[in-house]
Write a protein that holds these residues in place. Structure first.
Motif, short mmCIF file in Angstrom:
data_model
loop_
_atom_site.label_atom_id
_atom_site.label_comp_id
_atom_site.label_asym_id
_atom_site.label_seq_id
_atom_site.Cartn_x
_atom_site.Cartn_y
_atom_site.Cartn_z
N LYS A 56 3.02 -15.35 -18.00
CA LYS A 56 1.66 -15.55 -17.52
C LYS A 56 1.74 -16.43 -16.28
O LYS A 56 2.72 -17.17 -16.10
CB LYS A 56 0.81 -16.24 -18.59
N SER B 106 -2.27 -9.70 -20.20
CA SER B 106 -2.24 -9.48 -21.66
C SER B 106 -2.30 -8.01 -22.05
O SER B 106 -1.62 -7.57 -22.96
CB SER B 106 -3.42 -10.21 -22.31
N ARG C 127 1.22 -5.84 -21.83
CA ARG C 127 2.50 -6.40 -22.29
C ARG C 127 3.35 -5.39 -23.03
O ARG C 127 4.56 -5.27 -22.74
CB ARG C 127 2.24 -7.64 -23.18
N GLY D 79 4.85 -14.97 -23.16
CA GLY D 79 3.60 -15.45 -22.58
C GLY D 79 2.48 -15.40 -23.59
O GLY D 79 1.78 -14.40 -23.69
N THR D 80 2.37 -16.46 -24.37
CA THR D 80 1.30 -16.63 -25.38
C THR D 80 1.06 -15.32 -26.14
O THR D 80 -0.08 -14.90 -26.35
CB THR D 80 -0.02 -17.12 -24.73
N TYR D 81 2.16 -14.74 -26.59
CA TYR D 81 2.14 -13.36 -27.10
C TYR D 81 2.11 -13.38 -28.63
O TYR D 81 3.15 -13.59 -29.28
CB TYR D 81 3.39 -12.66 -26.58
N THR D 82 0.94 -13.16 -29.19
CA THR D 82 0.78 -13.20 -30.65
C THR D 82 1.52 -12.03 -31.31
O THR D 82 1.34 -10.88 -30.92
CB THR D 82 -0.71 -13.14 -31.02
N ARG E 45 1.04 -4.48 -32.68
CA ARG E 45 1.95 -4.57 -31.53
C ARG E 45 3.37 -4.20 -31.91
O ARG E 45 4.14 -3.68 -31.10
CB ARG E 45 1.87 -5.98 -30.92
N SER F 166 -6.48 -8.96 -25.63
CA SER F 166 -6.05 -10.16 -26.36
C SER F 166 -6.60 -10.15 -27.79
O SER F 166 -7.67 -9.57 -28.05
CB SER F 166 -6.50 -11.44 -25.64
N THR F 167 -5.88 -10.78 -28.69
CA THR F 167 -6.31 -10.83 -30.09
C THR F 167 -7.62 -11.63 -30.29
O THR F 167 -8.44 -11.22 -31.11
CB THR F 167 -5.18 -11.39 -30.98
N PRO F 168 -7.85 -12.73 -29.57
CA PRO F 168 -9.12 -13.46 -29.76
C PRO F 168 -10.34 -12.63 -29.36
O PRO F 168 -11.39 -12.70 -30.02
CB PRO F 168 -8.97 -14.69 -28.87
N TYR G 203 -7.37 -14.98 -16.99
CA TYR G 203 -7.93 -16.16 -17.64
C TYR G 203 -8.77 -17.00 -16.69
O TYR G 203 -9.85 -17.47 -17.04
CB TYR G 203 -6.80 -17.01 -18.24
N THR H 196 -10.16 -18.09 -26.51
CA THR H 196 -8.78 -17.63 -26.64
C THR H 196 -8.02 -18.71 -27.41
O THR H 196 -8.63 -19.52 -28.12
CB THR H 196 -8.14 -17.29 -25.27
N ASP H 197 -6.70 -18.73 -27.28
CA ASP H 197 -5.91 -19.70 -28.06
C ASP H 197 -6.17 -21.14 -27.61
O ASP H 197 -6.32 -21.41 -26.41
CB ASP H 197 -4.42 -19.40 -27.88
N ILE I 179 -4.07 -22.60 -24.77
CA ILE I 179 -4.45 -22.19 -23.41
C ILE I 179 -5.69 -22.96 -22.96
O ILE I 179 -5.75 -23.52 -21.86
CB ILE I 179 -4.74 -20.67 -23.37
N TYR J 230 3.19 -17.26 -31.76
CA TYR J 230 3.74 -16.76 -30.50
C TYR J 230 5.17 -16.23 -30.69
O TYR J 230 6.04 -16.92 -31.23
CB TYR J 230 3.78 -17.86 -29.45
N1 GLU Z 1 -2.26 -15.02 -28.09
C1 GLU Z 1 -3.29 -14.07 -27.84
C2 GLU Z 1 -2.74 -12.70 -27.60
O1 GLU Z 1 -1.55 -12.52 -27.66
C3 GLU Z 1 -4.18 -14.50 -26.70
C4 GLU Z 1 -3.49 -15.02 -25.50
C5 GLU Z 1 -3.08 -13.96 -24.52
O2 GLU Z 1 -3.88 -13.11 -24.13
O3 GLU Z 1 -1.95 -14.04 -24.09
O4 GLU Z 1 -3.47 -11.75 -27.42
#
Ligand code: GLU
Length: 305
Positions: free
Chosen positions: A71, A117, A120, A134-137, A142, A185-187, A208, A225-226, A229, A253
């Motif tokens: 990111k 996001s 990815r 990168g903040t990858y849930t 996935r 994104s998951t959120p 973002y 979001t997380d 972040i 993550y």
């Molecule tokens: N961790 C969440 C996701 O993977 C939100 C942050 C992001 O978009 O990277 O979707």
């Protein structure tokens, strides 16, 4: 007269030194850009003669660079300095420690690529990046397209609002409000799929910082979001923004890698574990994410599925 002057100077000196002590006591204060109190980043020992049965790693060795998806607009996590073009933050340090363990010099042999996001999985699956950090849930959906090493950090969904916001105090108070979040994104998915529970209207953007801008400009009421972040943005603009409420999801993550490359996944998991064990992980955290007000928590156990 001289004595009085000296007295005043001494008093001023005491005030100054108290102020300095107070600052020192708040080491890592969000928004402190002096860097004077920032702990140093670790340096990572580069492994030699790495030989892993992974086609992705072999191709990276041949080209002499490990390509890592990152990111670029998440301060303290994955941020690209607009002047130097250098990437920095906790996820960038995770990338560097893993690269070092795979035999790549983190300062010369990583090519970072900014990956949004929503793309990815595609970027990993089509080989645009070797690893996505990168903040990858990590989640099952996935996992149909990519594999994950980790988790190396546990975040949770949260809300960012303007400093003067009084009505939004957490996820149960966004009914009828407009909330910005990020495509793919998951959120975002959580609040759109559970509209019955949250009742918020959404604005869905790709970057973002575009959500942050809409929030500051008053076009949306909140951003979700997380927490990791959001705390970064609040730390950057403490007079304008604040994070409210408790987290309302779990976001473990992981490091995205090509599906089926078990040898690389194993090696990346080993790398994470060794950098947790030797103290690099904690040191890196303290010098990056720890500076945004996110308190250190022990990393979750690796899922060596
Ligand atoms: N961790 C969440 C996701 O993977 C939100 C942050 C992001 O978009 O990277 O979707």
């Amino acid at each position: 007269m001289k004595l009085r002057k000296t007295g005043a100077a001494a008093a001023a000196a005491i005030v100054l030194s108290l102020a300095a002590t107070a600052c020192g006591g708040k080491e890592g204060d969000p928004g402190d850009e002096s860097g004077a109190d920032s702990p140093e980043l670790p340096t990572y020992a580069v492994a030699e003669n790495v030989d892993i049965d992974s086609s992705v790693l072999k191709a990276a060795q041949d080209r002499g660079k490990l390509v890592i998806g990152s990111k670029a607009d998440q301060p303290f996590l994955g941020f690209q300095d607009p002047r130097t073009k250098e990437y920095e933050g906790f996820d960038v340090e995770i990338a560097k420690m893993i690269a070092a363990s795979l035999g790549f010099d983190p300062e010369k042999e990583i090519e970072f690529k900014t990956i949004d996001s929503s793309i990815r999985e595609t970027a990993v699956a089509n080989g645009q990046v070797d690893l996505m950090i990168g903040t990858y849930t990590i989640n099952d959906e996935r996992k149909n397209q990519v594999d994950f090493a980790g988790p190396y950090y546990m975040a949770g969904q949260d809300l960012l609002v303007r400093k003067d916001e009084e009505e939004i105090k957490g996820p149960d108070t966004i009914q009828g409000k407009t909330v910005c979040s990020i495509k793919g994104s998951t959120p975002l998915r959580n609040i759109t799929e559970n509209k019955d529970r949250f009742g918020a209207d959404t604005v869905e953007l790709g970057k973002y910082t575009d959500c942050v801008k809409q929030l500051v400009d008053g076009q949306v009421d909140a951003m979700t979001t997380d927490d990791a972040i959001l705390k970064g943005y609040a730390a950057q603009r403490p007079d304008d923004l604040k994070v409210v409420g408790e987290t309302f999801s779990e976001e473990p993550y992981g490091i995205g890698l090509k599906k089926g490359d078990d040898a690389l996944r194993e090696a990346v998991n080993d790398a994470i574990q060794s950098h947790i064990d030797n103290g690099d992980y904690r040191k890196a955290y303290d010098a990056t994410l720890g500076q945004s007000g996110s308190e250190f928590t022990e990393p979750p156990a690796l899922d060596r599925y």
